[in-house]
Design a protein around this motif. Structure first.
Motif, mmCIF file in Angstrom:
data_model
loop_
_atom_site.group_PDB
_atom_site.id
_atom_site.type_symbol
_atom_site.label_atom_id
_atom_site.label_comp_id
_atom_site.label_asym_id
_atom_site.label_seq_id
_atom_site.Cartn_x
_atom_site.Cartn_y
_atom_site.Cartn_z
ATOM 1 N N SER A 188 -17.899 5.169 -18.816
ATOM 2 C CA SER A 188 -18.468 6.478 -18.526
ATOM 3 C C SER A 188 -17.797 7.551 -19.365
ATOM 4 O O SER A 188 -16.618 7.457 -19.702
ATOM 5 N N ARG A 189 -18.551 8.585 -19.677
ATOM 6 C CA ARG A 189 -17.978 9.713 -20.421
ATOM 7 C C ARG A 189 -17.452 10.798 -19.480
ATOM 8 O O ARG A 189 -16.929 11.809 -19.940
ATOM 9 N N SER A 190 -17.618 10.592 -18.197
ATOM 10 C CA SER A 190 -17.151 11.594 -17.228
ATOM 11 C C SER A 190 -16.664 10.902 -15.967
ATOM 12 O O SER A 190 -17.067 11.228 -14.852
ATOM 13 N N ALA A 191 -15.775 9.933 -16.129
ATOM 14 C CA ALA A 191 -15.336 9.111 -15.006
ATOM 15 C C ALA A 191 -14.307 9.831 -14.140
ATOM 16 O O ALA A 191 -13.383 10.465 -14.646
ATOM 17 N N ALA A 192 -14.492 9.681 -12.835
ATOM 18 C CA ALA A 192 -13.548 10.263 -11.882
ATOM 19 C C ALA A 192 -13.408 9.347 -10.687
ATOM 20 O O ALA A 192 -14.393 8.787 -10.193
ATOM 21 N N VAL A 193 -12.182 9.213 -10.221
ATOM 22 C CA VAL A 193 -11.876 8.447 -9.011
ATOM 23 C C VAL A 193 -11.191 9.392 -8.035
ATOM 24 O O VAL A 193 -10.285 10.144 -8.418
ATOM 25 N N VAL A 194 -11.642 9.356 -6.790
ATOM 26 C CA VAL A 194 -10.987 10.132 -5.732
ATOM 27 C C VAL A 194 -10.582 9.162 -4.632
ATOM 28 O O VAL A 194 -11.420 8.439 -4.084
ATOM 29 N N LEU A 195 -9.289 9.133 -4.335
ATOM 30 C CA LEU A 195 -8.770 8.312 -3.253
ATOM 31 C C LEU A 195 -8.468 9.197 -2.046
ATOM 32 O O LEU A 195 -8.422 10.423 -2.169
ATOM 33 N N VAL A 196 -8.266 8.574 -0.901
ATOM 34 C CA VAL A 196 -7.979 9.338 0.314
ATOM 35 C C VAL A 196 -6.628 8.936 0.867
ATOM 36 O O VAL A 196 -6.452 7.822 1.385
ATOM 37 N N GLY A 197 -5.665 9.834 0.720
ATOM 38 C CA GLY A 197 -4.355 9.649 1.324
ATOM 39 C C GLY A 197 -4.365 10.298 2.694
ATOM 40 O O GLY A 197 -5.346 10.236 3.432
ATOM 41 N N SER A 198 -3.286 10.957 3.031
ATOM 42 C CA SER A 198 -3.163 11.626 4.321
ATOM 43 C C SER A 198 -1.837 12.358 4.356
ATOM 44 O O SER A 198 -0.889 11.969 3.657
ATOM 45 N N THR A 199 -1.769 13.376 5.189
ATOM 46 C CA THR A 199 -0.452 13.980 5.421
ATOM 47 C C THR A 199 0.495 12.946 6.040
ATOM 48 O O THR A 199 1.711 13.072 5.920
ATOM 49 N N ALA A 200 -0.060 11.900 6.643
ATOM 50 C CA ALA A 200 0.775 10.827 7.201
ATOM 51 C C ALA A 200 1.543 10.087 6.117
ATOM 52 O O ALA A 200 2.595 9.500 6.393
ATOM 53 N N GLY A 201 1.046 10.112 4.898
ATOM 54 C CA GLY A 201 1.741 9.470 3.793
ATOM 55 C C GLY A 201 2.795 10.351 3.155
ATOM 56 O O GLY A 201 3.482 9.924 2.216
ATOM 57 N N MET A 202 2.936 11.569 3.664
ATOM 58 C CA MET A 202 3.867 12.535 3.085
ATOM 59 C C MET A 202 4.998 12.904 4.043
ATOM 60 O O MET A 202 6.069 13.299 3.604
ATOM 61 N N THR A 203 4.731 12.808 5.332
ATOM 62 C CA THR A 203 5.716 13.224 6.331
ATOM 63 C C THR A 203 5.725 12.241 7.491
ATOM 64 O O THR A 203 4.733 11.554 7.761
ATOM 65 N N GLY A 204 6.825 12.199 8.202
ATOM 66 C CA GLY A 204 6.869 11.449 9.442
ATOM 67 C C GLY A 204 6.325 12.284 10.586
ATOM 68 O O GLY A 204 6.015 13.464 10.409
ATOM 69 N N SER A 205 6.199 11.675 11.748
ATOM 70 C CA SER A 205 5.688 12.395 12.911
ATOM 71 C C SER A 205 6.437 11.947 14.162
ATOM 72 O O SER A 205 6.650 10.754 14.375
ATOM 73 N N MET A 206 6.805 12.899 15.001
ATOM 74 C CA MET A 206 7.433 12.590 16.277
ATOM 75 C C MET A 206 6.406 12.528 17.404
ATOM 76 O O MET A 206 6.734 12.175 18.535
ATOM 77 N N THR A 207 5.170 12.873 17.087
ATOM 78 C CA THR A 207 4.112 12.904 18.101
ATOM 79 C C THR A 207 3.181 11.718 17.980
ATOM 80 O O THR A 207 2.859 11.058 18.961
ATOM 81 N N ASN A 208 2.737 11.445 16.754
ATOM 82 C CA ASN A 208 1.859 10.303 16.509
ATOM 83 C C ASN A 208 2.668 9.215 15.804
ATOM 84 O O ASN A 208 2.920 9.298 14.609
ATOM 85 N N LEU A 209 3.095 8.224 16.556
ATOM 86 C CA LEU A 209 3.964 7.179 16.006
ATOM 87 C C LEU A 209 3.085 6.154 15.298
ATOM 88 O O LEU A 209 2.364 5.398 15.930
ATOM 89 N N ARG A 210 3.197 6.121 13.973
ATOM 90 C CA ARG A 210 2.220 5.372 13.173
ATOM 91 C C ARG A 210 2.859 4.817 11.909
ATOM 92 O O ARG A 210 2.486 5.138 10.782
ATOM 93 N N VAL A 211 3.848 3.940 12.099
ATOM 94 C CA VAL A 211 4.645 3.478 10.979
ATOM 95 C C VAL A 211 3.811 2.768 9.918
ATOM 96 O O VAL A 211 3.986 3.003 8.719
ATOM 97 N N ALA A 212 2.894 1.893 10.309
ATOM 98 C CA ALA A 212 2.091 1.167 9.314
ATOM 99 C C ALA A 212 1.150 2.106 8.572
ATOM 100 O O ALA A 212 0.975 2.005 7.358
ATOM 101 N N HIS A 213 0.553 3.033 9.292
ATOM 102 C CA HIS A 213 -0.354 4.019 8.690
ATOM 103 C C HIS A 213 0.393 4.902 7.695
ATOM 104 O O HIS A 213 -0.122 5.233 6.623
ATOM 105 N N THR A 214 1.610 5.268 8.020
ATOM 106 C CA THR A 214 2.430 6.058 7.109
ATOM 107 C C THR A 214 2.671 5.309 5.799
ATOM 108 O O THR A 214 2.560 5.874 4.702
ATOM 109 N N VAL A 215 2.977 4.025 5.910
ATOM 110 C CA VAL A 215 3.233 3.204 4.722
ATOM 111 C C VAL A 215 1.984 3.076 3.859
ATOM 112 O O VAL A 215 2.024 3.232 2.631
ATOM 113 N N THR A 216 0.844 2.778 4.477
ATOM 114 C CA THR A 216 -0.369 2.562 3.683
ATOM 115 C C THR A 216 -0.838 3.841 3.006
ATOM 116 O O THR A 216 -1.242 3.818 1.837
ATOM 117 N N LYS A 217 -0.779 4.953 3.709
ATOM 118 C CA LYS A 217 -1.229 6.201 3.092
ATOM 119 C C LYS A 217 -0.251 6.685 2.024
ATOM 120 O O LYS A 217 -0.645 7.262 1.011
#
Length: 247
Positions: A118-147
């Protein structure tokens, strides 16, 4: 609408509902030929298990053959299981890896050779704030790792795609209201239900607000943007929570 994606073939995963369905409408309104898939059956949406590499490869080959190529990949699909470290089972861990990392990796891997043409190729993925910070409210260790993995993958793919003109970026939503979050994180019995009070803009985000950011990154308006992680969270991850205001 301005037709920012006119003439382009846009593959969007996870279009049976939520942010994917909204994105499909937005991208089509901007002139793209949108091809969507989901693991759930839905009208006009191909049923594809993206955690199955061969099924993903076969579907993308069919899409490229039918539409003459692929210009945009918005790897939106994903499913997760939350839980703290000591309660996450190996099955839960594997589920998150398959449904938040494999579904992205397989889609990008098998769309890549078509994007290179393609002459105008673009990819957009979906991360999360869960992949940037930990949380004391939503305990989500696997989700944090994947994001966190998706955000890291964005940067590596941006490096590998640059010689071919493939831009790769990521959006990282915070709390967005969708059917899934209404039944889980925003449910009356969940400790996250009052999270809007901790968000600087004072409210939960809407699906179209995340999808519009993906649209921007997929369009020529972001022609000099690659390797970026665009955080869409109302300022939630940018500031420390303040003390409760009384009176």
């Amino acid at each position: 609408m301005s037709g920012r994606l006119a003439g382009r073939v846009a593959v969007i995963t996870g279009t049976a509902g939520g942010q994917g369905a909204v994105a499909a409408e937005l991208f089509a309104a901007e002139g793209a030929t949108v091809v969507g898939c989901d693991v759930k059956p839905a009208p006009g949406v191909a049923a594809v298990d993206l955690s199955d590499e061969e099924a993903t490869r076969s579907w993308l080959e069919d899409v490229a053959a039918e539409h003459g190529g692929i210009d945009i990949l918005y790897a939106n699909a994903g499913a997760t299981r939350f839980g703290p470290l000591e309660e996450i089972t190996s099955e839960d861990w594997d589920f998150n890896l398959r449904h938040e990392l494999d579904v992205v990796f397989f889609a990008v891997k098998h769309a890549w050779r078509h994007l290179k043409r393609s002459r105008s190729a673009a990819v957009v993925l979906v991360g999360s704030t869960a992949g940037m910070t930990g949380s004391m409210t939503n305990l989500r260790v696997a989700h944090t790792v994947t994001k966190g993995g998706v955000i890291a993958l964005t940067r590596q793919l941006a490096a590998e795609g640059a010689p071919y003109g493939i831009r790769v970026n990521c959006i990282s939503p915070g709390m967005i209201e969708t059917p899934a979050t209404r039944n889980d994180l925003l449910a009356e019995d969940h400790p996250m239900r009052r999270i809007a009070a901790a968000i600087p803009l004072g409210r939960i985000g809407r699906a179209e607000e995340a999808a519009r950011c993906a649209l921007f990154l997929a369009s020529d308006e972001a022609s000099y943007v690659t390797g970026a992680n665009l955080v869409v969270d109302g300022g939630w991850s940018a500031v420390l929570p303040g003390a409760e205001v009384v009176g």
